[in-house]
Design a protein around this motif. Structure first.
Motif, PDB file in Angstrom:
ATOM      1  N   ARG A 343       0.809  -1.215   0.000  1.00  0.00           N
ATOM      2  CA  ARG A 343       0.000   0.000   0.000  1.00  0.00           C
ATOM      3  C   ARG A 343       0.845   1.269   0.000  1.00  0.00           C
ATOM      4  NH1 ARG A 343      -3.890  -2.468   4.625  1.00  0.00           N
ATOM      5  NH2 ARG A 343      -2.295  -4.057   4.506  1.00  0.00           N
ATOM      6  N   ASN A 345       1.880   3.798   2.030  1.00  0.00           N
ATOM      7  CA  ASN A 345       1.620   4.437   3.317  1.00  0.00           C
ATOM      8  C   ASN A 345       0.812   3.493   4.213  1.00  0.00           C
ATOM      9  OD1 ASN A 345       1.316   6.338   5.347  1.00  0.00           O
ATOM     10  ND2 ASN A 345      -0.388   7.367   4.366  1.00  0.00           N
ATOM     11  N   HIS A 356      -4.325   4.294   6.662  1.00  0.00           N
ATOM     12  CA  HIS A 356      -3.795   4.222   5.307  1.00  0.00           C
ATOM     13  C   HIS A 356      -4.628   5.079   4.361  1.00  0.00           C
ATOM     14  CE1 HIS A 356      -6.159   0.092   5.139  1.00  0.00           C
ATOM     15  NE2 HIS A 356      -6.836   1.043   5.720  1.00  0.00           N
ATOM     16  N   ASP A 357      -4.167   5.168   3.123  1.00  0.00           N
ATOM     17  CA  ASP A 357      -4.825   6.001   2.121  1.00  0.00           C
ATOM     18  C   ASP A 357      -5.903   5.197   1.393  1.00  0.00           C
ATOM     19  OD1 ASP A 357      -2.913   7.897   2.806  1.00  0.00           O
ATOM     20  OD2 ASP A 357      -1.608   7.400   1.107  1.00  0.00           O
ATOM     21  N   TYR A 359      -8.412   5.208  -2.307  1.00  0.00           N
ATOM     22  CA  TYR A 359      -8.449   5.698  -3.675  1.00  0.00           C
ATOM     23  C   TYR A 359      -9.795   5.387  -4.325  1.00  0.00           C
ATOM     24  CZ  TYR A 359      -3.437   5.485  -2.804  1.00  0.00           C
ATOM     25  OH  TYR A 359      -2.192   5.639  -2.241  1.00  0.00           O
ATOM     26  N   LYS A 378      -6.751   9.814  -5.450  1.00  0.00           N
ATOM     27  CA  LYS A 378      -6.770   9.557  -4.018  1.00  0.00           C
ATOM     28  C   LYS A 378      -7.962  10.284  -3.407  1.00  0.00           C
ATOM     29  CE  LYS A 378      -2.897   9.611  -1.680  1.00  0.00           C
ATOM     30  NZ  LYS A 378      -1.701  10.057  -0.900  1.00  0.00           N
ATOM     31  N   SER A 381      -6.425  10.543   2.755  1.00  0.00           N
ATOM     32  CA  SER A 381      -5.051  10.290   3.168  1.00  0.00           C
ATOM     33  C   SER A 381      -5.004   9.987   4.665  1.00  0.00           C
ATOM     34  CB  SER A 381      -4.161  11.505   2.874  1.00  0.00           C
ATOM     35  OG  SER A 381      -4.105  11.764   1.486  1.00  0.00           O
ATOM     36  N   ASP A 382      -4.153   9.030   5.050  1.00  0.00           N
ATOM     37  CA  ASP A 382      -3.974   8.680   6.466  1.00  0.00           C
ATOM     38  C   ASP A 382      -5.311   8.538   7.182  1.00  0.00           C
ATOM     39  OD1 ASP A 382      -1.188   8.610   6.423  1.00  0.00           O
ATOM     40  OD2 ASP A 382      -1.025  10.756   6.770  1.00  0.00           O
TER      41      ASP A 382
END
Length: 394
Positions: A343, A345, A356-357, A359, A378, A381-382
């Motif tokens: 992945r 991140n 995690h990110d 998409y 994306k 994020s995080d």
């Protein structure tokens, strides 16, 4: 698709194994117990999980930090009581160092107490029920895959960005299905004009539910169905004449396990996920190329998270030089997540679930004519699950 040579796979495996094998490591065997679903209509996911585990072990030279690996595999038959029995066997009879697998939330929830009571680390490669992310989070449990509500929450954002005003949601009536529907509802800003929770795992005829969708006339449909059920639902969705009139958004419904069988009706389907075969990072490129070389097919997210899980455990074994006796040290090494995830991140939150990110991903026809998935953009994020605040672990 172009298949890498056996020589290419061997070279990659040798490189990874050499990196993972420190000088002077002892020969104590690390025992892994894999519990997943191989039989019933849900068996495709279990086979994919096993492929991911097998590939990772091959890439590591079937050793972790110089230590031999023993993999013990059990079929839960998609039944919680059998999953618990197999978990008990692996803990009490086989005395494994790590339990891993558990594709279905109801099986995991039944098996989890045995691991906790016997102080054995249990690592889910797929199932992520909200209970274990929040009030019942536990020092002996880690989820490498996801929390069930994360991807649906990302779909909610995709729907909002598309300006969608109404949706109809469908999922199987068990722990994960409920989490998935709750996840999309948690972020979708429009109206949910209907929901259908179908019988699990027996129901494969969705004609009644599709009639309800037509009557509700939503702007979009959100759906979660595992492989065999996904094929049936999407086929019937097209046969009902809904594909060209109501866009279909999903999680864990379109992937390498289902797209080849679904075929043309899958084109254009929208989803959100933490991983895709075209995700650009070195670990993912290595994984996808090696998977294609070994199995002559694209990997699914089942295989990707299983592969990540083995690499996580390898990082723990290497860090502790194979000494699994200090459970607190093992836990800290797991929490560190010091491995290269497919992945990119990846880290654990306070509840031992991934941050995690995510998409937006679309099913497309590739340049070679084969159907595949492609990242659109994306979305988050995080992203941490919403239940982490209810977890009392620091």
């Amino acid at each position: 698709m172009m298949k890498p040579s056996v020589k290419t796979l061997a070279t990659m495996a040798a490189a990874v194994a050499a990196f993972a094998m420190p000088v002077g490591a002892s020969a104590e065997t690390i025992k892994l117990g894999l519990v997943t679903t191989f039989t019933t209509s849900a068996g495709a996911g279990g086979e994919a999980t096993k492929r991911g585990v097998d590939l990772a072990l091959e890439m590591l030279g079937n050793k972790m930090g110089g230590h031999d690996i023993e993999l013990l595999v059990e079929d839960d038959g998609l039944k919680p009581e059998i999953g618990k029995q197999k978990t008990d066997k692996l803990i009490l009879q086989d005395r494994v160092d790590f339990l891993l697998g558990y594709n279905y939330s109801n099986v995991l929830l039944a098996s989890f107490p045995s691991a906790v009571e016997n102080e054995t680390f249990i690592i889910s490669t797929n199932a992520g029920p909200h209970q274990l992310a929040g009030d019942y989070c536990n020092p002996w449990f880690f989820a490498v895959g996801f929390q069930n509500g994360q991807a649906p929450a990302a779909v909610g954002h995709v729907l909002n960005e598309a300006g969608t005003k109404s949706i109809y949601a469908l999922a199987p009536n068990y722990a994960a299905g409920k989490d998935m529907v709750e996840g999309v509802i948690s972020t979708f800003e429009g109206e949910v004009v209907g929901t259908s929770m179908t019988k699990w795992p027996d129901q494969l005829d969705f004609s009644s539910e599709l009639a309800s969708v037509r009557a509700a006339d939503p702007e979009a449909v959100f759906v979660f169905y595992p492989p065999a059920h996904a094929l049936q639902f999407v086929t019937q969705y097209q046969q009902a004449g809904l594909k060209d009139t109501i866009p279909l958004y999903s999680v864990y419904t379109f992937d390498a396990l289902t797209i080849p069988s679904i075929g043309e009706p899958a084109i254009g389907a929208q989803m959100a996920l933490f991983w895709s075969i075209d995700l650009e990072n070195e670990a993912n490129r290595t994984f996808v190329e090696a998977f294609r070389a070994k199995y002559d097919r694209n990997p699914s997210n089942f295989a990707a998270t299983a592969y990540d899980t083995v690499m996580l455990i390898d990082s723990v074994v290497r860090k502790l030089d194979g000494d699994m006796s200090d459970k607190d040290a093992v836990r800290e090494a797991l929490k560190a997540a010091d491995f290269n995830s497919v992945r990119g991140n990846f880290r654990f939150g306070n509840n031992h679930f991934p941050i995690h990110d995510f998409y937006q991903i679309e099913v497309v026809q590739g340049a070679d004519g084969e159907l595949t998935t492609k990242i659109v953009k994306k979305v988050l994020s995080d992203f941490q699950d919403v239940y982490a605040g209810n977890c009392s672990m620091n």
